[in-house]
Design a protein around this motif. Structure first.
Motif, PDB file in Angstrom:
ATOM      1  N   HIS A 108     -28.678 -31.163  35.403  1.00 33.20           N
ATOM      2  CA  HIS A 108     -28.597 -32.700  35.007  1.00 33.20           C
ATOM      3  C   HIS A 108     -29.536 -32.616  35.474  1.00 33.20           C
ATOM      4  O   HIS A 108     -30.487 -33.639  36.356  1.00 33.20           O
ATOM      5  CB  HIS A 108     -27.606 -32.524  36.136  1.00 33.20           C
ATOM      6  CG  HIS A 108     -26.570 -34.031  35.563  1.00 33.20           C
ATOM      7  ND1 HIS A 108     -26.464 -34.563  36.305  1.00 33.20           N
ATOM      8  CD2 HIS A 108     -26.998 -35.046  35.497  1.00 33.20           C
ATOM      9  CE1 HIS A 108     -26.344 -35.833  36.758  1.00 33.20           C
ATOM     10  NE2 HIS A 108     -26.467 -36.046  35.463  1.00 33.20           N
ATOM     11  N   HIS A 153     -26.100 -38.695  31.391  1.00 30.35           N
ATOM     12  CA  HIS A 153     -25.308 -38.105  30.539  1.00 30.35           C
ATOM     13  C   HIS A 153     -26.098 -37.399  30.117  1.00 30.35           C
ATOM     14  O   HIS A 153     -25.977 -35.998  29.330  1.00 30.35           O
ATOM     15  CB  HIS A 153     -24.331 -38.550  30.199  1.00 30.35           C
ATOM     16  CG  HIS A 153     -23.277 -39.312  30.611  1.00 30.35           C
ATOM     17  ND1 HIS A 153     -22.527 -39.462  31.486  1.00 30.35           N
ATOM     18  CD2 HIS A 153     -23.628 -40.628  30.377  1.00 30.35           C
ATOM     19  CE1 HIS A 153     -21.639 -40.253  32.467  1.00 30.35           C
ATOM     20  NE2 HIS A 153     -22.679 -41.195  31.410  1.00 30.35           N
ATOM     21  N   PHE A 163     -27.383 -33.114  29.975  1.00 32.17           N
ATOM     22  CA  PHE A 163     -26.969 -32.077  30.631  1.00 32.17           C
ATOM     23  C   PHE A 163     -27.661 -30.677  29.654  1.00 32.17           C
ATOM     24  O   PHE A 163     -27.774 -30.823  28.450  1.00 32.17           O
ATOM     25  CB  PHE A 163     -25.656 -31.711  30.741  1.00 32.17           C
ATOM     26  CG  PHE A 163     -24.900 -32.859  31.715  1.00 32.17           C
ATOM     27  CD1 PHE A 163     -25.143 -32.159  33.431  1.00 32.17           C
ATOM     28  CD2 PHE A 163     -24.342 -33.448  30.951  1.00 32.17           C
ATOM     29  CE1 PHE A 163     -24.414 -32.695  34.156  1.00 32.17           C
ATOM     30  CE2 PHE A 163     -23.868 -34.554  32.682  1.00 32.17           C
ATOM     31  CZ  PHE A 163     -23.929 -33.840  33.980  1.00 32.17           C
ATOM     32  N   THR A 220     -29.419 -30.752  39.940  1.00 32.17           N
ATOM     33  CA  THR A 220     -29.605 -31.884  39.707  1.00 32.17           C
ATOM     34  C   THR A 220     -29.675 -32.939  41.023  1.00 32.17           C
ATOM     35  O   THR A 220     -29.729 -32.409  41.894  1.00 32.17           O
ATOM     36  CB  THR A 220     -28.110 -32.527  39.896  1.00 32.17           C
ATOM     37  OG1 THR A 220     -27.696 -33.807  39.207  1.00 32.17           O
ATOM     38  CG2 THR A 220     -27.012 -32.401  40.878  1.00 32.17           C
TER      39      THR A 220
END
Length: 301
Positions: free
Chosen positions: A209, A213, A215, A273
């Protein structure tokens, strides 16, 4: 001889709250032109009224200034005392809520919707509250300029219809948000139950990530997770009551990501992330539980 302004404020259904109003009226004249001991008020618990009398300042604007000052006090009293009571009645009568804790939570949520986001330079109060207070203050001030008796219950019911409509709209929005949150939590619990029951199909999946948004899914060899043999899982859908629009675009992207992970059914899920508090990351962890682990750095080849 100085002119004096007299008026009566009645609130028969809740005499105890008049004591708080009396205190607010006294405090507001501490820094007035006239000394505070020249302000007279009498509280009658039996009648549910406050009788007030205070000097009017000099000049043609003297009465208006006094009415404006009292109007601001009555506006703040309405927001702090009457607004929660109005919301409580709405939640009980219109939405059949009875649990005390749930009522308090819904009132707080509705007030937060009314107030809006707090401003950085205004402490906890949002613009919505300031706007309502000023609008109410103007209404009270105009009325006091022409009348000597104010019935708060009647004033709220018959002269503040726009304000009541705004409060009702906030109550409805709070109820709708609570229902959506409950549907979401039920859906999450169902997905988590599915993950716990199904067998693992993939040893390891890395979720990369990069923020927002964006990914990427990699397998245990850090290769792009194959999609050729993947199909949409037979997961239960979230209901949309009342013909509402389907999920927003961000939720659709989140659903697609979750669907791919459900199909892969990894034994271990490593999430890389820079935004561990992002809603989508919290959703994945909520579904996969102990199988999921957070890592701030990207995997090393």
């Amino acid at each position: 001889m100085k002119k004096k302004m007299k008026f009566v404020v009645a609130y028969a259904s809740d005499p105890p709250s008049l004591e708080r109003l009396a205190g607010m009226l006294s405090r507001t004249f501490v820094d007035a032109d006239a000394p505070v001991d020249s302000v007279l008020w009498e509280l009658s618990q039996e009648d549910g009224v406050i009788r007030c009398q205070f000097p009017i300042g000099p000049g043609p604007q003297g009465k208006k200034k006094s009415c404006d000052r009292v109007g601001k006090v009555l506006a703040e009293y309405t927001l702090s005392e009457q607004e929660p009571s109005l919301l409580r009645k709405l939640f009980r009568s219109k939405f059949s809520l009875s649990d005390a804790m749930e009522l308090d939570a819904m009132i707080a949520e509705a007030v937060a919707l009314l107030d809006g986001e707090p401003e950085a330079d205004s402490g906890w109060m949002g613009r919505g509250r300031e706007r309502r207070r000023q609008k109410l203050a103007d209404k009270f001030s105009q009325y006091l300029a022409e009348h000597e008796r104010l019935n708060l219950e009647g004033f709220l019911r018959f002269r503040l219809s726009d304000y009541r409509a705004e409060v009702l709209e906030a109550a409805e929005a709070a109820i709708e948000e609570r229902m959506m949150e409950r549907q979401y939590q039920e859906f999450m619990a169902l997905l988590k139950s599915m993950v716990e029951r199904q067998e693992s199909r993939t040893p390891t999946v890395h979720v990369l990530h990069s923020g927002g948004h964006a990914f990427r899914l990699l397998d245990e060899e850090l290769r792009p997770l194959g999609e050729a043999d993947e199909a949409e899982p037979e997961a239960p859908g979230r209901s949309n009551s009342g013909g509402k629009e389907s999920l927003e675009e961000t939720e659709e992207e989140e659903s697609l990501l979750v669907s791919r992970l459900l199909v892969a059914s990894p034994r271990q899920l490593y999430i890389h992330t820079p935004e561990p508090e992002a809603q989508v990351i919290r959703t994945i962890i909520g579904i996969f539980g102990d199988r999921a682990s957070l890592y701030p750095d990207l995997p090393v080849h």
